[in-house]
Design an enzyme around this catalytic site. Sequence first.
Site, PDB file in Angstrom:
ATOM      1  N   HIS A 275      -5.761  -7.681  -0.304  1.00 14.14           N
ATOM      2  CA  HIS A 275      -4.548  -6.409   0.143  1.00 14.14           C
ATOM      3  C   HIS A 275      -3.702  -6.378   1.381  1.00 14.14           C
ATOM      4  CE1 HIS A 275      -3.364  -2.188  -0.706  1.00 14.14           C
ATOM      5  NE2 HIS A 275      -3.563  -1.837   0.414  1.00 14.14           N
TER       6      HIS A 275
ATOM      7  N   TYR B 155      -3.119  10.902   1.395  1.00 21.56           N
ATOM      8  CA  TYR B 155      -3.822  11.000   0.298  1.00 21.56           C
ATOM      9  C   TYR B 155      -3.243  11.769   0.099  1.00 21.56           C
ATOM     10  CZ  TYR B 155      -5.470   6.553   1.204  1.00 21.56           C
ATOM     11  OH  TYR B 155      -5.623   4.996   1.377  1.00 21.56           O
TER      12      TYR B 155
ATOM     13  N   ASP C 236       0.984  -1.257   0.166  1.00 22.87           N
ATOM     14  CA  ASP C 236       0.037   0.351   0.097  1.00 22.87           C
ATOM     15  C   ASP C 236       0.793   1.155   0.108  1.00 22.87           C
ATOM     16  OD1 ASP C 236      -2.815   0.117   0.026  1.00 22.87           O
ATOM     17  OD2 ASP C 236      -1.850   2.142   2.042  1.00 22.87           O
TER      18      ASP C 236
END
Lengths: 559, 559
Positions: free
Chosen positions: A531, A473, A328
């Site tokens: 994930h 982000y 990630d």
Amino acid sequence: MKFSTDIIRIMEKHKGLIYLCRIRTGTEPERKSGLKTEGGTGTGIRGEKTEVECRSASTSTTLEGRVRMIYTTKIIVARTHVQREGARTCHSTRRTHWKVLRVFAVTCAFLLALGAVMTSSWLSRVPRKPDIDTNKWWGVGAPPGGAADDTIRRFKIEFNNTVVQALRSRIRERRPLTKPLEGVQSEYGMNTVYLEKILEHWQGTYDFQKRAEMLNRFDHYKTQIQGLDIHFIRAKPAQRDFQGTVLPLLLLHGWPSSSKEFDKIIPMLTTPRKGRGFVFEVVAADLPGFGFSEGTTKPGLNPVQIGVIMRNLMLRLGFQQFYVHAGDWGAQCAMHMATLFPEHVLGFHTNMPLSSMMVSQLKIVLGAFYPSFLVDSKYLDRIYPLKNFFTYLIRESGYFHIQATKPDTIGVALTDSPSGLASYIMEKMAICTNRDQLNTPHGGLEGLNIEDVLDTVTIAWVNSCIVTSMRLYAEGYSTKSSEISILHEIPTIVPTGAINFRYEVVYQPDWILKDKFPNLVHSTTHDFGGHFVALEYPNELVDDIFAATEEFLRFHASK
Amino acid sequence: MKFSTDIIRIMEKHKGLIYLCRIRTGTEPERKSGLKTEGGTGTGIRGEKTEVECRSASTSTTLEGRVRMIYTTKIIVARTHVQREGARTCHSTRRTHWKVLRVFAVTCAFLLALGAVMTSSWLSRVPRKPDIDTNKWWGVGAPPGGAADDTIRRFKIEFNNTVVQALRSRIRERRPLTKPLEGVQSEYGMNTVYLEKILEHWQGTYDFQKRAEMLNRFDHYKTQIQGLDIHFIRAKPAQRDFQGTVLPLLLLHGWPSSSKEFDKIIPMLTTPRKGRGFVFEVVAADLPGFGFSEGTTKPGLNPVQIGVIMRNLMLRLGFQQFYVHAGDWGAQCAMHMATLFPEHVLGFHTNMPLSSMMVSQLKIVLGAFYPSFLVDSKYLDRIYPLKNFFTYLIRESGYFHIQATKPDTIGVALTDSPSGLASYIMEKMAICTNRDQLNTPHGGLEGLNIEDVLDTVTIAWVNSCIVTSMRLYAEGYSTKSSEISILHEIPTIVPTGAINFRYEVVYQPDWILKDKFPNLVHSTTHDFGGHFVALEYPNELVDDIFAATEEFLRFHASK
């Protein structure tokens, strides 16, 4: 304008066919002597109206005739006198339209080829590494004068009673949640009937102290890097008398995790394996603003800058050279770190291998025209048809969109409501574990151990770090700094190992990964797993880290 | 192949220029007699290698010569014998490459025109109106047997003390909010320092009872439509002895509002105006799942279906024909209602006029090549450059994205945390009021009266309806039903009035709006105002509703 009139008549006389017409200048003796020559040609198209214009040029020695039609052709004549050629000068050329089509096709092909060559040349330019300040201060205000605090302090995870009681009370006193629509499971997001069961467990039976103890079986530390208190686990090989090499391995997690994500794999990585001449000493750090690491108060702490902080952490711990495994956002940080500091990073292993290079994106888009050329048919449905892939991306990237643009807005509710935080984190952990289970109440979450999931939510809650974690982000997609986009275009030359699990967010075949990782020396693809694979398939992940490291060692030995 | 060799030599001899070369067939007498004619032409391009091929056709009476180069031209000759023409047959035509370019350009233009005609014909198809069940049951479970409950009940807005005390306590006991980054105002979303001031006011000095009283100055009702209890205000003209016509007017709000959004304009609409022969009787309804209207428990309640419910509400109240003013999602519901039921809707006025027709979208995209052709230069920056517009849309549409995909996930936190709900609603009200104020702590919010904003948040809180309101985004963008996309492509023929405020989310010039609203009989554009204009510029809005209605009456009178 006799010239004009004549030509029109000729053209009209043979209407219904395609003709080639020619104009002559001068007299016959003049042409024979070579003084005056044939003028040129024009084509007339079947059934189309034709118009011819003549006008004198300024020198009055030339006359320009122009035949206008769907295809336009210029005629240049040397003198003002033009003879009518008559029917003999017109020759049926039905194939003329093919000629024009071929001109068109060849021109298109040429332009396409030219475009391809130019694009390819543009895409293959490697930009210069950006200048990165490796001592940038991320702490509150200005850096203090004097020597920086470089102490490494022991740290213990505590879910203290006051915090836990307040949390439990908030969960219990949550407002009644809106029920899912009739017949709906997880299609509109978190199923609140399912969520209530988890919330009951979280506030009632989840054992905060036992979970903290479990995490505290590792040695935890904090140290200040560039103004931020960074938390990390340091785990030395279990077997003190191991005869092989001990390799330092940095583990970097992503959102919404912390070093907790690695609690299953750390003991496996520090345990020697039959047939392997090495074992790992693990450093599992919390990214700044995640878990127990301090968040910055300054804008701009993007994955590149976090890569710098993590490199500095390893140097602080005395590791001049080390390996990294990450997923990630951690993989983004690690990738940039490897690109910037190949002298420090000996090998990069990741369960979210991704080339963001423009050339790779282009290949994937162009591959849509002939997918099986791009990807092994077994893995075709991980990318193609692109429509399905984009539908899934759009369906699941709302959280990404809002975190990249308004983390502080959504962060207020998530900081204030543990039920809301659990819903928000768990829905994403569910989807990323198995995107095909929206038709179940858990939406994919039951691929994970619920205690692991609640550890993640609890850590985010007690540290009140959801906002600082979400801001990554926004920083990762900020248009204010070009260092990320530049670094994406620079190949990462350190030896790289990739493991692809079935439900990872994105999948790229090795030959595309090699755009970014030319030394991709190891690659594995599984038809299971998601994930959060360090929690879901720790054995398979650790096997792969060992196998990849063997390749890294071989790579360096061969140099 | 003498023919071939000769031509090549000619071309090479004059290298460095562009030549037009011609081939002759037959002997001179043959040509003179007209039996044999000139063959055709080929062009040679400066510096390019040229190749000429000859081969016999099956009949052996013709020979085909081909000049191959970047531009390919066919030469057809009548006989096998070819004479070399020498330098005299080559005529300098530097402009030949223009000829070919023009052929290319004209071909492209032709193909484009053909494409445009086909696209235009495809885009101008009007689909058949979808079949809509006007009695669809949206209440819990199956519709009960027997006659439906069609009573209209009086309703009073109450912010009861228990709810208010619990709310105040939740606001006071909020967890410490994460501070904005250094130097950041509203660029990462809600500024929490600013938010805390608003929260202090909300829990401390905002007068819940006074605000409820203020809203209760109107007559409120509830009635069950298709299984859902719909709340509405019904306001008759203030002046009982008014001599003119009383026109029924339905007001429909959008997200995150309720009929409260219209509390300023209702008294203005029911008050007769000098020079106007009409006044309005207003029905301001809460959309299902918003404000005090019941939300559905069934999937599929999209803007089309809400349009049906609102039409049924007006019929229930005895209005067979009525006018509508609406904004945001309300405008979508009203537009679909007008498209489906032009027999009921006499006029549609909106402050968010929008054609979602494909042809309109195409015009806007194509307009990017020559914006001033599409939009008056004064309003150019409301759309172009598209890059700016899309940057703004992406920056501000995270909430939209998550609400259209995972409303139930994010809804948990917003249902549970009043601070979070306030942050979430207020940030969007701020941006939509003035998108250019991200560099202030309020982010645009101070364009509105804070009491109006807190009314909106309070109503969403006490009704716990944030999830049901957000689900409208998911229903509006659900791929499960085609009725929305079909209705978007059907022109809305009722007379329409549009008012464009400066900071409305989207702007379309009238000539594009007319794709969807062919009877756009009234249009106003202001250089101020935002999305919540009934709260921000009530006077200008009401002036426009009166002016537009005058046009609607004229439209109907002229028929």
